[in-house]
Design a protein around this motif. Structure first.
Motif, PDB file in Angstrom:
ATOM      1  N   ALA A  10      12.850 -43.407 -36.907  1.00  0.00           N
ATOM      2  CA  ALA A  10      12.929 -42.218 -36.057  1.00  0.00           C
ATOM      3  C   ALA A  10      11.984 -41.153 -36.597  1.00  0.00           C
ATOM      4  CB  ALA A  10      14.355 -41.690 -36.017  1.00  0.00           C
ATOM      5  N   GLY A  11      12.025 -40.973 -37.911  1.00  0.00           N
ATOM      6  CA  GLY A  11      11.137 -40.005 -38.534  1.00  0.00           C
ATOM      7  C   GLY A  11       9.684 -40.347 -38.261  1.00  0.00           C
ATOM      8  N   MET A  12       9.364 -41.627 -38.357  1.00  0.00           N
ATOM      9  CA  MET A  12       7.979 -42.038 -38.172  1.00  0.00           C
ATOM     10  C   MET A  12       7.503 -41.783 -36.760  1.00  0.00           C
ATOM     11  SD  MET A  12       7.837 -45.456 -40.337  1.00  0.00           S
ATOM     12  CE  MET A  12       6.725 -46.060 -39.115  1.00  0.00           C
ATOM     13  N   GLN A  13       8.440 -41.930 -35.822  1.00  0.00           N
ATOM     14  CA  GLN A  13       8.009 -41.737 -34.443  1.00  0.00           C
ATOM     15  C   GLN A  13       7.713 -40.254 -34.183  1.00  0.00           C
ATOM     16  OE1 GLN A  13      10.865 -43.937 -32.098  1.00  0.00           O
ATOM     17  NE2 GLN A  13       9.294 -44.296 -30.558  1.00  0.00           N
ATOM     18  N   ALA A  80       3.254 -51.227 -18.277  1.00  0.00           N
ATOM     19  CA  ALA A  80       4.251 -51.755 -19.215  1.00  0.00           C
ATOM     20  C   ALA A  80       3.555 -52.317 -20.455  1.00  0.00           C
ATOM     21  CB  ALA A  80       5.087 -52.840 -18.534  1.00  0.00           C
ATOM     22  N   ARG A  81       2.449 -53.030 -20.231  1.00  0.00           N
ATOM     23  CA  ARG A  81       1.719 -53.593 -21.370  1.00  0.00           C
ATOM     24  C   ARG A  81       1.159 -52.482 -22.249  1.00  0.00           C
ATOM     25  NH1 ARG A  81      -1.029 -58.482 -17.851  1.00  0.00           N
ATOM     26  NH2 ARG A  81       0.575 -60.021 -18.330  1.00  0.00           N
ATOM     27  N   LYS A  82       0.674 -51.417 -21.584  1.00  0.00           N
ATOM     28  CA  LYS A  82       0.100 -50.303 -22.335  1.00  0.00           C
ATOM     29  C   LYS A  82       1.183 -49.631 -23.193  1.00  0.00           C
ATOM     30  CE  LYS A  82      -2.616 -46.137 -21.569  1.00  0.00           C
ATOM     31  NZ  LYS A  82      -2.702 -45.046 -20.605  1.00  0.00           N
ATOM     32  N   LEU A  83       2.365 -49.492 -22.607  1.00  0.00           N
ATOM     33  CA  LEU A  83       3.465 -48.865 -23.345  1.00  0.00           C
ATOM     34  C   LEU A  83       3.830 -49.691 -24.575  1.00  0.00           C
ATOM     35  CD1 LEU A  83       5.609 -46.562 -23.322  1.00  0.00           C
ATOM     36  CD2 LEU A  83       7.139 -48.204 -22.218  1.00  0.00           C
ATOM     37  N   VAL A  84       3.988 -50.991 -24.377  1.00  0.00           N
ATOM     38  CA  VAL A  84       4.346 -51.843 -25.515  1.00  0.00           C
ATOM     39  C   VAL A  84       3.231 -51.792 -26.563  1.00  0.00           C
ATOM     40  CG1 VAL A  84       4.816 -54.207 -26.253  1.00  0.00           C
ATOM     41  CG2 VAL A  84       5.789 -53.369 -24.109  1.00  0.00           C
ATOM     42  N   ALA A  85       1.976 -51.887 -26.100  1.00  0.00           N
ATOM     43  CA  ALA A  85       0.849 -51.891 -27.038  1.00  0.00           C
ATOM     44  C   ALA A  85       0.804 -50.612 -27.858  1.00  0.00           C
ATOM     45  CB  ALA A  85      -0.463 -52.083 -26.279  1.00  0.00           C
ATOM     46  N   SER A  86       1.216 -49.506 -27.233  1.00  0.00           N
ATOM     47  CA  SER A  86       1.134 -48.216 -27.925  1.00  0.00           C
ATOM     48  C   SER A  86       2.143 -48.102 -29.055  1.00  0.00           C
ATOM     49  CB  SER A  86       1.342 -47.075 -26.931  1.00  0.00           C
ATOM     50  OG  SER A  86       2.730 -46.950 -26.616  1.00  0.00           O
ATOM     51  N   ARG A  87       3.091 -49.021 -29.132  1.00  0.00           N
ATOM     52  CA  ARG A  87       4.113 -48.930 -30.177  1.00  0.00           C
ATOM     53  C   ARG A  87       4.005 -50.042 -31.210  1.00  0.00           C
ATOM     54  NH1 ARG A  87       8.941 -46.366 -26.749  1.00  0.00           N
ATOM     55  NH2 ARG A  87       7.640 -44.783 -25.762  1.00  0.00           N
ATOM     56  N   HIS A  89       2.002 -50.570 -33.562  1.00  0.00           N
ATOM     57  CA  HIS A  89       1.681 -50.215 -34.950  1.00  0.00           C
ATOM     58  C   HIS A  89       2.947 -49.914 -35.753  1.00  0.00           C
ATOM     59  CE1 HIS A  89       2.000 -46.472 -32.716  1.00  0.00           C
ATOM     60  NE2 HIS A  89       2.253 -45.859 -33.850  1.00  0.00           N
ATOM     61  N   LEU A  90       4.058 -49.692 -35.066  1.00  0.00           N
ATOM     62  CA  LEU A  90       5.323 -49.455 -35.759  1.00  0.00           C
ATOM     63  C   LEU A  90       5.972 -50.755 -36.223  1.00  0.00           C
ATOM     64  CD1 LEU A  90       6.706 -46.732 -33.340  1.00  0.00           C
ATOM     65  CD2 LEU A  90       5.706 -46.377 -35.605  1.00  0.00           C
ATOM     66  N   ILE A  91       5.550 -51.856 -35.651  1.00  0.00           N
ATOM     67  CA  ILE A  91       6.082 -53.168 -36.032  1.00  0.00           C
ATOM     68  C   ILE A  91       4.912 -54.113 -36.257  1.00  0.00           C
ATOM     69  CG2 ILE A  91       8.445 -53.220 -35.169  1.00  0.00           C
ATOM     70  CD1 ILE A  91       7.389 -53.942 -32.434  1.00  0.00           C
ATOM     71  N   PRO A  92       4.192 -53.919 -37.366  1.00  0.00           N
ATOM     72  CA  PRO A  92       2.914 -54.627 -37.579  1.00  0.00           C
ATOM     73  C   PRO A  92       2.995 -56.145 -37.424  1.00  0.00           C
ATOM     74  CG  PRO A  92       3.229 -52.962 -39.262  1.00  0.00           C
ATOM     75  CD  PRO A  92       4.510 -53.017 -38.476  1.00  0.00           C
ATOM     76  N   ARG A  93       4.135 -56.755 -37.787  1.00  0.00           N
ATOM     77  CA  ARG A  93       4.198 -58.219 -37.684  1.00  0.00           C
ATOM     78  C   ARG A  93       4.093 -58.719 -36.257  1.00  0.00           C
ATOM     79  NH1 ARG A  93       8.683 -60.705 -41.782  1.00  0.00           N
ATOM     80  NH2 ARG A  93       7.891 -59.756 -43.678  1.00  0.00           N
ATOM     81  N   THR A 189      14.790 -50.427 -30.282  1.00  0.00           N
ATOM     82  CA  THR A 189      14.762 -48.970 -30.172  1.00  0.00           C
ATOM     83  C   THR A 189      13.346 -48.429 -30.301  1.00  0.00           C
ATOM     84  OG1 THR A 189      15.314 -48.764 -32.506  1.00  0.00           O
ATOM     85  CG2 THR A 189      17.132 -48.608 -30.935  1.00  0.00           C
ATOM     86  N   VAL A 190      12.443 -49.204 -30.888  1.00  0.00           N
ATOM     87  CA  VAL A 190      11.045 -48.768 -30.896  1.00  0.00           C
ATOM     88  C   VAL A 190      10.452 -48.937 -29.500  1.00  0.00           C
ATOM     89  CG1 VAL A 190       8.737 -49.302 -31.742  1.00  0.00           C
ATOM     90  CG2 VAL A 190      10.653 -49.228 -33.331  1.00  0.00           C
ATOM     91  N   LEU A 191      10.776 -50.060 -28.857  1.00  0.00           N
ATOM     92  CA  LEU A 191      10.196 -50.320 -27.537  1.00  0.00           C
ATOM     93  C   LEU A 191      10.915 -49.528 -26.448  1.00  0.00           C
ATOM     94  CD1 LEU A 191       9.570 -54.161 -27.763  1.00  0.00           C
ATOM     95  CD2 LEU A 191       7.965 -52.284 -28.119  1.00  0.00           C
TER      96      LEU A 191
END
Lengths: 505, 505
Positions: A10-13, A80-87, A89-93, A189-191
């Motif tokens: 949450a802090g990172m976001q 939708a793809r753009k939204l997922v892609a924008s996040r 970096h929070l889940i690098p794997r 919760t990230v997505l």
């Protein structure tokens, strides 16, 4: 542990994600310890995987659909793809692939996928008319039956249009080696968003890191194997997997492990334990969280105890409908328990331990079943506390993969448990995707060789969503179980209302 | 051959199917020779199969949709399943599963599937709005990328609703071990109708035959292996597959096989031959049969020559767009040739031989390309005749699986061909399914390890339908090839019109 934690998500976001990008790059410098290597438990999920036992977790959720479509009624897939892609970096794997170490000297490591293609991972499909719940469950079962592609980042998101009332569904699959049930919720919760308006901000630029040189990797891995206790254990287990006297060895290990849990360690033989095929069925059952609270209020125990008692009643009716003898029978459920603390949230990978919980299907009275579960889990918790938290962490490293491996390998001979029941606490406030409110979400827990059913439960926004994932071949009577579960919780509630003296509620 | 032929299918459909039922039952009596055992070629398709190389053939076709839906607009799935079920007695293997012989002493046999479930095999799905051709191709690629389940009869039919203009599509998958390209068309003609009104007649009662006893089967198989030449060859090949010096041996065999075809047996190295992944892309190109006839009229050769010349032009443009040197290059196409005669129609299983056809992509002039193909195939046919038909039949039994096996196994090292091009003649009269007229049908030919593209062509009702099945990872530029193919045939037609002096046509 050699992985770096990502801290509180949450802090990172909130803040600019510069730190994340910093952590994400520069991971493969010369120092050996910076590899993002799979833990032994993560790696065991790869070893155990086969066509009959895909090792991904997943979920199916439904949303209010309106905001997903443009003014011409077309699903906004690009957005939708753009939204997922924008996040991501929070889940690098989610942008990394597995790289095996040369000559199999060590567990695989994660490296950047240079051809990463968001269109492969975020997909759109549709239900035939009228788009019923049953059709969605069929589609979910088909999608979840299929293996993830090992040569790509190990996740897929399928948006589904064509549901009744214009709703949209989302089927997600993520490999167990990437994420366990608990951090899986964190990923969601990230997505997903806590407010209707999706918080879109441009992600930091993604710079593909080249993988380490083969020889360097080989040298480092051999060094690690020679010096790390976990790797020594791994080598030992690999030796035991040899073809010569494997069955004898695993049986011996099984006996010594079972002594840890007392003499009643082996689960009874029922039709729930049959070799599974490649195809699944799926169904979801929704129970009001308030009702569960009422039952707890009336009879004590934990929320988890009430859930397990409700599940016991459902399984009792199922086995009865199958004509199996159940008098005095106690099933054993394998209940994964998270041992991660808050500092580890969002650090992907598995930190689980397990409880073996007795499910008293032999007792005809629902309240007696609840009391039996309550007494058993209280006892288990006592024992657990005696063992101590640090031992539990060790168990994660050594015993848990062994247990799972044995569970899968001993198959129909000597199962320690009859089924997996996993209970994941989710948010009690509404979540949104693309502006649409999430209405329900049913999780999926993978099946292994001799387990024909996996029950995964998610609490969300005032309800318990029970996902029932079963083998199509050996469990064709899923609707029987679904109704039986509803009845079982209904019976418990009725008894609770009687107990609390408010039968008219 | 130990299988019993089913004779002429059209005749069988006319008369009451009592004969078929008779043949179908009583197959597993005591006499050893009555097993329905896979041929060595059929079995090789099982050996070669992996996640990256599913070994099913297939097709996607579209239909006028109206008659598929009931008055409330719902797809009549139950009726479709009933229709398919009513014809299954004509293709008994569609209700059979593989049974392996104990201790691997022999090829698997086909036995009845006691839990056969039509709902598993005949499925319904939908396209997202607006239901474009591109969306259908994406769905087709996804469905065709997935392995069939070995524990069930090896086929699937997927009806697809939600296409533009209310059309319906049908995606079919049938394992290559069950049926080759030519008899695949025969199967389609069983499921499809020559008139709008589906000829539904109740099928004979299906009686599940129990499989032969394990010991009996083992004994018979050992006996067969010891006495049958084909089995001796098989044992030899199995020996060569051993881990000790397998590569050396296969290379040696490759050299001796290649000497059969002269010194130019090895195909040139291009980007078409790259190790494929698990995912595919699909596209279909439609060419007017009349146009092909015009070209043939102008420049001679066979229909097949014109098709191969058109394909050569498309591949030339593709390789040019990829920036690869093509001057003077001649690709090698593996063209399966049916060697079954009419008496064998509808006898499932594989009876194919192969031609290696040069595709002169190095020649810039379309007519010169056509002439080069024409001369080469004429030469090939001459040589074939010299070899004689009986040798070709032997080739089916021994050489063809070896060739295919080598083609897949030698992979990126020593390919004998760059791609598979298979040309299946289909009916020139309209076909119907559930009363809806079939508009087009694009076949799918499977890819093996180092073949990133398979081209399968079906002629139907005045058109050539070219199915392009490519690996998603190593062949992302499929649209380039699709346009190039259209241009290539367009160029040939233009030159033909000039030649025939009717440029204004």
């Amino acid at each position: 542990m050699r992985r770096r934690g990502l801290g509180n998500v949450a802090g990172m976001q909130q803040e600019c994600s510069g730190d994340v990008a910093g952590m994400y790059r520069g991971r493969y410098d010369a120092e050996m310890s910076s590899y993002d290597r799979l833990s032994s438990l993560d790696a065991s999920f790869l070893h155990l995987e086969s066509l009959e036992t895909p090792m991904h977790v997943g979920a199916v959720s439904t949303f209010e659909g309106e905001s997903f479509f443009d003014s011409t009624g077309r699903f906004q897939l690009a957005a939708a793809r753009k939204l997922v892609a924008s996040r991501l970096h929070l889940i690098p794997r989610f942008r990394k692939i597995l790289k095996s170490v040369p000559l199999h000297q060590g567990r695989p490591i994660w490296v950047d996928d240079p051809r990463f293609d968001i269109a492969y991972h975020v997909r759109l499909t549709a239900l035939p008319s009228p788009g019923t719940r049953e059709q969605l469950m069929t589609l979910t079962a088909r999608v979840q039956s299929q293996l993830l592609d090992r040569s790509r980042p190990l996740w897929e998101l399928w948006f589904v249009e064509g549901l009744e009332e214009g709703r949209v569904a989302l089927i997600q699959k993520t490999h167990h080696a990437l994420v366990d049930g608990v951090s899986g919720v964190d990923v969601a919760t990230v997505l997903l968003d806590f407010q209707p308006e999706p918080a879109f901000r441009p992600p930091p630029r993604w710079i593909v890191e080249p993988p380490p040189a083969e020889l360097r990797l080989l040298a480092d891995s051999v060094w690690e194997r020679a010096t790390e206790p976990a790797e020594i254990v791994r080598s030992l287990r690999a030796g035991l997997r040899g073809p010569s006297n494997a069955l004898e060895n695993t049986t011996r290990i099984a006996r010594s492990v079972s002594s840890l849990f007392g003499t009643d360690a082996l689960a009874p033989h029922t039709s729930l334990n049959a070799l599974v095929g490649r195809n699944r069925l799926f169904d979801g059952v929704t129970i009001s969280f308030d009702d569960v609270h009422r039952v707890r209020q009336a009879f004590g125990g934990t929320i988890n105890d009430v859930i397990l008692a409700g599940v016991s009643g459902g399984l009792r009716d199922l086995l009865e409908a199958r004509g199996e003898p159940i008098d005095g029978m106690t099933l054993k459920a394998f209940c994964p328990v998270s041992v991660r603390d808050d500092a580890e949230r969002m650090q992907l990978g598995n930190r689980v331990s397990a409880m073996f919980v007795p499910l008293p299907v032999g007792l005809p009275d629902p309240v007696e079943r609840l009391e039996a579960v309550r007494d058993a889990t209280f006892d288990l918790k006592e024992r657990e506390q005696a063992v101590g938290a640090s031992f539990l962490l060790d168990l994660t490293h050594y015993a848990a993969p062994t247990l799972l491996g044995l569970g899968a390998r001993l198959a129909h001979r000597q199962p320690f448990f009859n089924l997996v029941v996993t209970n994941v606490p989710g948010p009690q406030v509404p979540l949104y995707c693309m502006g649409g409110r999430m209405l329900e979400a049913f999780p999926v827990v993978p099946l292994t060789k001799n387990l024909s059913i996996g029950i995964a439960i998610l609490s969300y926004c005032g309800n318990l969503h029970i996902g029932l994932f079963v083998d199509r071949d050996t469990f064709p009577d899923l609707p029987v179980l679904s109704s039986a579960l509803e009845n079982s919780f209904g019976e418990l509630l009725k008894r609770a209302e009687e107990q609390l003296g408010e039968p008219g509620r």
